[in-house]
Design an enzyme around this catalytic site. Structure first.
Site, PDB file in Angstrom:
ATOM      1  N   HIS A   1      49.383  42.472  35.965  1.00 34.23           N
ATOM      2  CA  HIS A   1      48.456  41.620  36.724  1.00 34.23           C
ATOM      3  C   HIS A   1      48.994  41.386  38.134  1.00 34.23           C
ATOM      4  CE1 HIS A   1      45.764  37.949  37.125  1.00 34.23           C
ATOM      5  NE2 HIS A   1      46.716  37.673  38.008  1.00 34.23           N
ATOM      6  N   GLU A   2      50.261  40.980  38.237  1.00 30.09           N
ATOM      7  CA  GLU A   2      50.821  40.695  39.565  1.00 30.09           C
ATOM      8  C   GLU A   2      50.931  41.967  40.398  1.00 30.09           C
ATOM      9  OE1 GLU A   2      50.712  37.842  40.457  1.00 30.09           O
ATOM     10  OE2 GLU A   2      50.726  36.762  38.559  1.00 30.09           O
TER      11      GLU A   2
ATOM     12  N   GLU B   1      41.366  37.934  40.885  1.00 30.85           N
ATOM     13  CA  GLU B   1      41.991  37.679  39.592  1.00 30.85           C
ATOM     14  C   GLU B   1      41.397  38.555  38.493  1.00 30.85           C
ATOM     15  OE1 GLU B   1      44.653  35.973  39.338  1.00 30.85           O
ATOM     16  OE2 GLU B   1      44.592  35.235  41.404  1.00 30.85           O
TER      17      GLU B   1
ATOM     18  N   ASP C   1      43.428  41.154  36.242  1.00 28.21           N
ATOM     19  CA  ASP C   1      43.449  41.133  34.775  1.00 28.21           C
ATOM     20  C   ASP C   1      43.139  42.517  34.207  1.00 28.21           C
ATOM     21  OD1 ASP C   1      44.107  38.458  34.508  1.00 28.21           O
ATOM     22  OD2 ASP C   1      42.038  37.779  34.280  1.00 28.21           O
TER      23      ASP C   1
ATOM     24  N   HIS D   1      47.623  42.762  41.943  1.00 24.09           N
ATOM     25  CA  HIS D   1      47.248  41.952  43.103  1.00 24.09           C
ATOM     26  C   HIS D   1      47.587  42.672  44.412  1.00 24.09           C
ATOM     27  CE1 HIS D   1      45.408  38.353  41.708  1.00 24.09           C
ATOM     28  NE2 HIS D   1      46.424  37.974  40.955  1.00 24.09           N
TER      29      HIS D   1
END
Length: 685
Positions: free
Chosen positions: A522-523, A583, A587, A526
């Site tokens: 997830h990070e 977000e 995900d 980003h």
């Protein structure tokens, strides 16, 4: 998601690490055995996994875990935070007890005395407004615009969040330099729309806010009529600020919110802000340029400082000062604040004081407190294992980028360059902050809050003109969270989240890749979501995409936006696909990358069942169970309006509805609610 400057964008996620455990090695020799990390009792077998995986994976947990009265939601994040809080509370109680014997000026003394003063409610009650009154008197003494400008420029004014935000952070287009930045602010309600919308709930919130304002002014000594007049003044000023504020979706455009100008140009554009005086008083007199986030907003504030009667401005400052230090005032102030917050959150009772003061200590002395925490709760071995898992995910991400069928070779090259340039921070800082210039005592909790606030501001401003501090963290070690920071091009995982259910050293790889692995992914994603992709490998806001590739990405992202627009946690309350875009993409990308990395493990290759589930099924169950959450309707209504994260059930089901790997794992068929038609799916990485 949490930041020390206007430039820093932090993003909520979960994280973890993994290794092939003895459990998995033994499982290879049998058809199925009992596992660790997934709570089978949480599963509701009455729900079909291909119809609603969120309620299938955690339905029994949702039924048996009602939201505690002091909470607005309850889930795995809260459970882990409570576990951490037990450790933190013990540390603070010991620190408070031993502070008188600790070396004066040491972190142990400061942490202990700060917490002790915060917990001394009898002393706070007895002091009344004694320690606040000098600050109220300063506001009362302001007579004209010149005096108002000098007051606002004074870093010791301590008025809380008024008019606008100012800070020092990385220059988005020159990431090797710090810049002075200004942006919109000054509101008390969570979002501009609370002031502007005319639906029944917005009106009810404004009515409750008015009651809070009136009662606060009365506690400050105003009579009924004066309190009502002052409450109306604050509402009017904040509504005017709200009308000038950009909407949250518009704030997601980094180019539109980057407006660099010389200080002379800014002073001419916003003459009543007295920016040269403000920078001089803040210790930023050497600054020749500033970055304005929202020029129209600053223009309106400049006009307001001239137009609004000084007497009205003083009431606005007075209220913001008081509400910024409520925990340090007599109990009646806290009770009124909580009554109003109930309308927003739905919580039935206030959190115990120790828990609120623990949070206050973390905010004020985060790294001093954090050092005490990691000594007890985080091992070097855990850090090493986390590092290895992150590198496994980085490898899998690189493979996915290379395999994309929609991205050109030129853009792939730059994407891989950025991926390989990610800096990784795990657990806690390599270099701790120096709190030697901060004086903390036991006499006054309010004075301690203001001293810590002043120290933090000086610490941030001291960065200006120096090389970028790449050791700095935007979260404290006990935090149950993680983030990606675009100008730093870094992914950061505090010690607080590197624990079950996100990471469990006793669990099999499926559990850890579905948990912390998805958070790590997830990070990383980003860095390539609709905002992060606009920053290059060096952290600069600079376009590195071909036009064709950017158009293809935007088209794929738009499919995700449309999917989430259709989700509704409550009747007539829909998720905002544009607000939550980053977000949601993170995900989906994070889970996709974690799955690819998991498929390389011996567990995935052996295909032995544990608890009757295949490795792939355990992967998806682990992912779903970390998002188990019950939430109050009031919380959900606020979340969809202000939070860039979708509600938990859609963070679970949303990505899975795009993954053929999930369909295969659970045998989903056309017509099942979890299975989208091919044309309606989104595949980016």
């Amino acid at each position: 998601m949490i930041s020390t400057s206007l430039a820093r964008r932090l993003s909520l996620a979960v994280l973890g690490l993994s290794s092939l455990s003895a459990t998995v090695a033994a499982a290879q020799a049998t058809t199925s055995q009992k596992g660790v990390g997934i709570t089978i009792a949480n599963i509701d077998p009455s729900v079909k996994p291909c119809e609603d995986f969120f309620h299938y994976a955690s339905g029994n947990w949702l039924k048996s875990n009602p939201i505690p009265a002091a909470e607005s939601r309850w889930g795995s994040f809260n459970e882990l935070a409570d576990h951490n809080n037990a450790t933190l509370r013990a540390i603070l109680n010991d620190a408070a007890k031993n502070a008188p014997k600790a070396a004066k000026g040491s972190n142990a003394q400061k942490v202990g005395d700060f917490y002790a003063s915060a917990m001394d409610s009898a002393a706070i009650e007895a002091a009344g407004l004694k320690y606040l009154q000098p600050h109220l008197n300063r506001i009362a003494a302001i007579k004209d615009l010149g005096e108002m400008q000098r007051f606002l420029a004074d870093p010791k004014a301590h008025t809380g969040s008024v008019w606008y935000g100012m800070g020092v952070g990385q220059d988005d287009k020159i990431s090797t330099q710090y810049a002075v930045q200004f942006g919109q602010g000054g509101l008390s309600l969570p979002d501009r729309d609370y002031y502007l919308k005319d639906d029944a709930r917005s009106k009810a919130i404004r009515t409750a806010y008015d009651t809070y304002l009136v009662n606060t002014f009365k506690m400050l000594g105003d009579n009924e009529a004066t309190a009502k007049a002052n409450a109306a003044t604050v509402q009017r000023i904040e509504t005017r600020l709200a009308k000038a504020s950009k909407a949250r979706v518009d704030l997601r455009d980094p180019y539109a919110n980057y407006n660099k100008m010389t200080l002379a140009e800014a002073d001419a554009a916003y003459p009543n802000l007295a920016l040269p005086l403000t920078l001089k008083e803040e210790g930023l007199g050497a600054a020749k340029e500033v970055i304005i986030g929202q020029p129209d907003f600053l223009k309106e504030v400049s006009a307001m400082l001239k137009d609004e009667p000084i007497a009205d401005q003083k009431q606005y400052l007075r209220f913001h000062l008081v509400t910024s230090v409520v925990p340090a005032l007599p109990k009646a102030f806290g009770d009124e604040s909580f009554k109003f917050s109930q309308v927003l959150s739905g919580a039935k009772k206030q959190q115990p004081r120790w828990k609120r003061m623990l949070g206050s200590t973390d905010r004020a002395l985060g790294e001093a407190f954090g050092q005490l925490y990691v000594d007890k709760a985080f091992s070097p071995a855990a850090k090493a294992r986390a590092k290895q898992m992150i590198e496994n995910l980085r490898t899998a991400y690189g493979e996915r980028i290379k395999a994309t069928d929609w991205m050109s070779a030129a853009t792939k090259t730059e994407a891989l360059k950025k991926l390989n340039a990610f800096t990784v921070k795990i657990g806690y800082p390599d270099k701790w902050k120096d709190y030697s210039a901060l004086t903390i005592g036991r006499e006054s909790y309010l004075n301690n809050i203001l001293a810590a606030r002043e120290w933090a501001s000086k610490d941030e401003i001291s960065h200006f003109g120096k090389p970028i501090d790449r050791n700095e963290w935007g979260m404290t070690p006990p935090t149950v969270n993680a983030y990606y920071n675009p100008p730093m091009n870094e992914i950061v995982f505090p010690a607080g989240i590197l624990q079950p259910p996100f990471y469990d050293p006793k669990a099999d790889d499926a559990v850890n890749y579905g948990g912390i692995g998805a958070v790590i992914g997830h990070e990383m994603t980003h860095g390539f979501d609709d905002q992060g992709r606009q920053y290059n490998s060096e952290g600069n806001l600079k376009d590195w995409w071909t036009k064709e590739d950017a158009d293809k990405f935007n088209a794929k992202a738009a499919i995700v936006g449309k999917q989430y627009d259709a989700f509704a946690p409550l009747d007539s309350v829909h998720v905002n696909g544009k607000l939550t875009m980053g977000e949601n993409l993170a995900d989906l990308g994070g889970l996709t990358i974690a799955y690819q990395a998991f498929e390389k493990t011996p567990q995935a290759k052996a295909q032995a069942k544990i608890d009757g589930f295949t490795p792939e099924q355990r992967f998806f169950l682990a992912y779903a169970q970390i998002w188990r959450t019950n939430a109050r309707p009031e919380y959900l209504r606020q979340q969809v309006q202000v939070d860039p994260h979708s509600p938990a059930q859609f963070r679970t089901n949303g990505p899975l509805m795009n993954m053929p790997e999930f369909y295969k794992a659970f045998g989903c068929q056309d017509g099942n609610k979890m299975m989208r038609a091919s044309a309606d799916r989104s595949k980016i990485w």
